[in-house]
Scaffold this motif. Structure first.
Motif, mmCIF file in Angstrom:
data_model
loop_
_atom_site.group_PDB
_atom_site.id
_atom_site.type_symbol
_atom_site.label_atom_id
_atom_site.label_comp_id
_atom_site.label_asym_id
_atom_site.label_seq_id
_atom_site.Cartn_x
_atom_site.Cartn_y
_atom_site.Cartn_z
ATOM 1 N N GLU A 72 0.827 -1.206 0.000
ATOM 2 C CA GLU A 72 0.000 0.000 0.000
ATOM 3 C C GLU A 72 0.866 1.263 0.000
ATOM 4 O OE1 GLU A 72 -2.673 -0.111 3.274
ATOM 5 O OE2 GLU A 72 -3.738 -1.899 2.578
ATOM 6 N N ARG A 73 1.977 1.208 0.704
ATOM 7 C CA ARG A 73 2.836 2.386 0.828
ATOM 8 C C ARG A 73 3.743 2.585 -0.371
ATOM 9 N NH1 ARG A 73 6.998 3.670 5.889
ATOM 10 N NH2 ARG A 73 8.005 5.493 4.950
ATOM 11 N N TYR A 74 4.333 1.481 -0.865
ATOM 12 C CA TYR A 74 5.360 1.596 -1.900
ATOM 13 C C TYR A 74 4.881 1.194 -3.294
ATOM 14 C CZ TYR A 74 8.753 2.213 1.870
ATOM 15 O OH TYR A 74 9.445 2.682 2.959
ATOM 16 N N GLY A 75 3.694 0.612 -3.385
ATOM 17 C CA GLY A 75 3.205 0.199 -4.685
ATOM 18 C C GLY A 75 3.628 -1.216 -5.026
ATOM 19 N N ASP A 76 3.568 -1.532 -6.295
ATOM 20 C CA ASP A 76 3.827 -2.887 -6.772
ATOM 21 C C ASP A 76 5.329 -3.145 -6.851
ATOM 22 O OD1 ASP A 76 3.528 -5.397 -7.791
ATOM 23 O OD2 ASP A 76 3.090 -4.744 -9.840
ATOM 24 N N VAL A 77 5.938 -3.422 -5.710
ATOM 25 C CA VAL A 77 7.375 -3.693 -5.656
ATOM 26 C C VAL A 77 7.589 -5.096 -5.092
ATOM 27 C CG1 VAL A 77 8.009 -1.273 -5.367
ATOM 28 C CG2 VAL A 77 7.574 -2.680 -3.345
ATOM 29 N N PRO A 78 8.646 -5.787 -5.528
ATOM 30 C CA PRO A 78 8.936 -7.104 -4.949
ATOM 31 C C PRO A 78 9.423 -6.964 -3.518
ATOM 32 C CG PRO A 78 10.696 -6.449 -6.434
ATOM 33 C CD PRO A 78 9.611 -5.414 -6.578
ATOM 34 N N VAL A 79 9.052 -7.922 -2.691
ATOM 35 C CA VAL A 79 9.398 -7.897 -1.270
ATOM 36 C C VAL A 79 10.232 -9.122 -0.934
ATOM 37 C CG1 VAL A 79 8.490 -7.958 1.084
ATOM 38 C CG2 VAL A 79 7.314 -6.609 -0.680
ATOM 39 N N CYS A 80 11.295 -8.898 -0.179
ATOM 40 C CA CYS A 80 12.073 -9.986 0.395
ATOM 41 C C CYS A 80 11.834 -10.000 1.895
ATOM 42 C CB CYS A 80 13.570 -9.815 0.105
ATOM 43 S SG CYS A 80 14.605 -11.126 0.819
#
Length: 226
Positions: A72-80
């Motif tokens: 929600e905060r950073y948008g469509d980014v991959p997360v590790c």
């Protein structure tokens, strides 16, 4: 995006431990420094309480919520997801969130296999890159349990490897520099698509048991250049 999941306890309703939170800050800073040029954001998750608490799996639930909030905060980014101890189990369990592309579990706490209980799930990690790191002298979390989990996971997901830190204990302090360098190499490679260091690439490509019992060499990371 990196979310770090601190150590927890097997059973407790007490609030999250400030000491466990603080213990993850050095690795968070190291990752943030290494990924600054790529705009990497790193956050240590604050649990609602410090206990896993059996079937409630509260730490895994907190990890999943943290991933959703990050999206929600950073948008469509991959997360590790990077978890230590009980946080390692939470990272593995929450790795099925659609935004997660990789999981790093450091000295993960895993339950003993109970004939009457369901085995720790691994199917949620299909399609993710997974690295497990465990000290061979861990007195709190049996390293053989993380090997068995990695072995089951490798059958469904080839992008899995596991490093053994010989003579190190649960806190992984004896070879902290090498563990940090390994963590940085894996996280940046998984999130930004860069080449992994040769030992990591070899471990990912090797069949069991070689790629799941890869020794972490003394001095790992000293000669790495990105």
């Amino acid at each position: 995006m990196v979310l770090l999941l601190p150590e927890g306890e097997e059973a407790s309703r007490r609030g999250a431990s400030p000491l466990s939170y603080a213990a993850q800050l050095p690795l968070a800073r190291a990752l943030a420094r290494a990924g600054r040029a790529d705009g990497l954001a790193c956050h240590v998750v604050r649990y609602r309480c410090r206990g896993w608490n059996g079937p409630d799996a509260l730490l895994a639930g907190d990890a999943e919520r943290a991933v959703s909030e990050a999206v929600e905060r950073y948008g469509d980014v991959p997360v590790c997801l990077v978890g230590y101890g009980m946080g390692g189990r939470a990272a593995l369990r929450a790795g099925g969130h659609p935004a997660v592309n990789s999981v790093l579990a450091l000295a993960p706490w895993l339950p003993e296999n109970d004939v009457a209980a369901e085995p720790e799930p691994v199917r949620q990690l299909a399609g993710r890159r997974v690295l497990i790191v465990h000290g061979t002298n861990d007195e709190r979390t049996d390293p053989e349990l993380s090997y068995r989990l990695a072995e089951r996971l490798k059958k469904a997901n080839r992008d899995v490897c596991r490093f053994e830190v010989h003579s190190d204990r649960h806190a992984l302090r004896q070879h902290r520099a090498e563990v940090t360098a390994l963590s940085v190499d894996f996280v940046l490679g998984a999130l930004f698509g860069g080449a992994f260091a040769r030992p990591v690439a070899d471990a990912l490509a090797a069949p069991p048991p070689l790629g799941l019992r890869m020794p972490l060499a003394a001095g790992f990371g000293r000669s790495l250049r990105r």
